[in-house]
Design an enzyme around this catalytic site. Structure first.
Site, PDB file in Angstrom:
ATOM      1  N   SER A 203       0.741  -1.279  -0.199  1.00 45.75           N
ATOM      2  CA  SER A 203      -0.067   0.045   0.399  1.00 45.75           C
ATOM      3  C   SER A 203       0.679   0.727  -0.245  1.00 45.75           C
ATOM      4  O   SER A 203       1.896   1.257   0.268  1.00 45.75           O
ATOM      5  CB  SER A 203      -1.020  -0.283   1.101  1.00 45.75           C
ATOM      6  OG  SER A 203      -0.230   1.049   2.547  1.00 45.75           O
ATOM      7  N   LYS A 204       0.346   2.725  -0.267  1.00 46.07           N
ATOM      8  CA  LYS A 204       1.337   3.684  -0.493  1.00 46.07           C
ATOM      9  C   LYS A 204       1.696   3.879   1.008  1.00 46.07           C
ATOM     10  O   LYS A 204       2.948   4.350   0.696  1.00 46.07           O
ATOM     11  CB  LYS A 204       0.580   4.986  -0.751  1.00 46.07           C
ATOM     12  CG  LYS A 204      -1.662   4.217  -0.956  1.00 46.07           C
ATOM     13  CD  LYS A 204      -1.856   6.262  -0.975  1.00 46.07           C
ATOM     14  CE  LYS A 204      -3.519   6.447  -0.740  1.00 46.07           C
ATOM     15  NZ  LYS A 204      -3.899   4.934  -1.823  1.00 46.07           N
ATOM     16  N   ARG A 205       1.178   3.887   2.356  1.00 41.75           N
ATOM     17  CA  ARG A 205       2.125   3.515   3.582  1.00 41.75           C
ATOM     18  C   ARG A 205       3.706   2.942   3.168  1.00 41.75           C
ATOM     19  O   ARG A 205       4.866   2.860   4.395  1.00 41.75           O
ATOM     20  CB  ARG A 205       1.420   3.800   4.219  1.00 41.75           C
ATOM     21  CG  ARG A 205       0.021   4.232   4.682  1.00 41.75           C
ATOM     22  CD  ARG A 205      -0.553   3.888   5.817  1.00 41.75           C
ATOM     23  NE  ARG A 205      -1.439   2.669   5.578  1.00 41.75           N
ATOM     24  CZ  ARG A 205      -2.349   2.586   4.299  1.00 41.75           C
ATOM     25  NH1 ARG A 205      -3.153   4.137   3.760  1.00 41.75           N
ATOM     26  NH2 ARG A 205      -2.695   1.477   4.075  1.00 41.75           N
TER      27      ARG A 205
END
Ligand code: GLU
Length: 433
Positions: A203-205
């Site tokens: 994910s973007k995190r």
């Protein structure tokens, strides 16, 4: 084909890979790539996120044939500007009895028939919708499924290449296509990218997921693009480094792997270092020099010929542009420290001070430090003393650079030049005991 990002977050590895696969397929087939901005979620869209998508695609060299900036016959390319088109399509559904109002929202009336697609990656996929679903919310805003399909029809999209997370939406989409009497596109749902460590989807995190970070870290865009090609696709042999023209000619939908891909930053770094080593020296100097200037290792007054010589010598040893500052700083600043570990290692064996003193005396008679000349000097000294040349080389490298790693030794002496080398020998002899 189209790449249809929602400008709500950042441009991460997964979106970039989807954009890339669409681009590769368009270039492979001679088709067109449309960039369509799915910005119907007014609250979550930002200008900044949009800019990041444009910048990320441009950086990776993924040009689009139609869309924002490029124009085209099927615009506007922002969903927020396509209300008239959505209204027109909604009217068609009302007219054929497939849309109805309830509690202020507009619902789509499903057929209830099994929806079967022959996905180019997954094979046959069957799913049956069981409930009518909302296509226009009670606040008047259209729902993703509706605008996504309307635009694919209106823009003449023939192939939908997107992340596997959309596979479960596809039965809604095929219901909609059929309700408009439109032919289904070819679907290709590409595998998820798993995070480097652990089971989940990246994910973007997750560390390493944002494309802009690679840009900031001065990775080479061609290398990042090459790596992204391998996330779900391969040339079916062991090669990892492939020119983009070859990838374009080999790329096809059935070649996409069904299995999930796992992000591997080490592999990305490895590919990046290969590209770095293969750069024409002039290009490498340009890129690395910009990094040195930005980090303040050099400034506008630093002799450009010296900078070019230092960088050309260092190219084959560097793994990443982001390391160039640390790797070459001592070339430009004489106040480097002597790495305690390197010092300890070198002082454990032989007498580095004596070796440097001998070398200083012999080298002083040379006018220029051409590789062959300084090498002959070292060999002669070592022969006389009956030791390996390494004793001179390790001691002298520590003296002129403060470390025991770096470019080829005789190249180091040549590029530093007589004056710097002798001054540095003197400093070493005065300071390091
Ligand atoms: N806006 C959707 C997304 O970003 C597009 C899905 C599609 O490609 O159909 O996931």
């Amino acid at each position: 084909v189209r790449f249809a990002p929602s400008p709500t977050g950042f441009f991460h590895i997964g979106s970039a890979r989807t954009a890339l696969f669409n681009w590769l397929y368009a270039r492979h087939t001679g088709g067109s790539l449309i960039l369509r901005i799915e910005d119907t979620d007014k609250l979550r869209n930002t200008e900044e996120a949009l800019q990041v998508i444009f910048d990320g695609m441009s950086w990776l060299g993924l040009d689009w044939d139609e869309g924002p900036q490029a124009g085209g016959d099927f615009g506007p390319y922002f969903q927020s500007q396509r209300d008239d088109i959505y209204r027109e399509y909604l009217d068609k559904l009302r007219a054929n009895g497939r849309a109805y109002d309830q509690d202020g929202a507009v619902y789509f009336k499903i057929s209830g028939e099994p929806q079967i697609i022959d996905d180019a990656v997954r094979g046959r996929v069957e799913r049956t919708e069981e409930k009518d679903f909302v296509i226009i919310r009670s606040d008047g805003s259209p729902v993703f499924h509706f605008v996504n399909v309307v635009d694919d029809i209106a823009m003449g999209i023939t192939h939908v290449i997107r992340g596997e997370d959309h596979l479960s939406n596809t039965s809604k989409h095929t219901e909609l296509f059929k309700s408009f009497g439109a032919p289904l596109p070819v679907y290709a749902h590409i595998p998820l990218i798993l995070k480097e460590n652990g089971p989940g989807k990246m994910s973007k995190r997750d560390q390493g997921s944002l494309i802009e970070n690679y840009r900031k870290r001065r990775f080479l865009p061609e290398a990042v693009r090459n790596y992204l090609c391998l996330l779900g696709w391969s040339p079916k042999d062991d090669r990892e480094i492939l020119g983009i023209d070859e990838i374009i000619s080999l790329f096809d939908l059935p070649q996409i792997n069904r299995n999930n891909a796992r992000f591997d930053e080490k592999k990305l770094s490895h590919i990046n270092s290969k590209y770095l080593h293969d750069l024409p020296p002039g290009k490498f100097v340009e890129i690395a020099k910009a990094a040195l200037l930005e980090e303040g290792v050099i400034d506008g007054a630093t002799d450009p010929d010296y900078v070019a010589a230092v960088l050309t010598l260092s190219q084959e040893k560097l793994r990443a542009v982001e390391e160039v500052g640390a790797f070459t700083r001592y070339f430009f600043h004489g106040d480097y420290e002597f790495d305690p570990k390197a010092k300890q290692k070198i002082f454990k064996k032989g007498d580095p001070r004596a070796r440097v003193a001998e070398l200083r005396a012999s080298l002083a008679s040379l006018d220029e430090f051409a590789e062959e000349a300084s090498e002959a000097v070292v060999q002669k000294l070592a022969g006389k003393l009956g030791v390996g040349t390494g004793e001179y080389i390790h001691a002298a490298r520590l003296a002129v650079s403060g470390t025991n790693v770096g470019p080829s030794f005789y190249g180091l002496l040549r590029v530093l030049g007589k004056e710097r080398v002798l001054t540095r020998f003197d400093r070493f002899l005065a300071e390091v005991k």
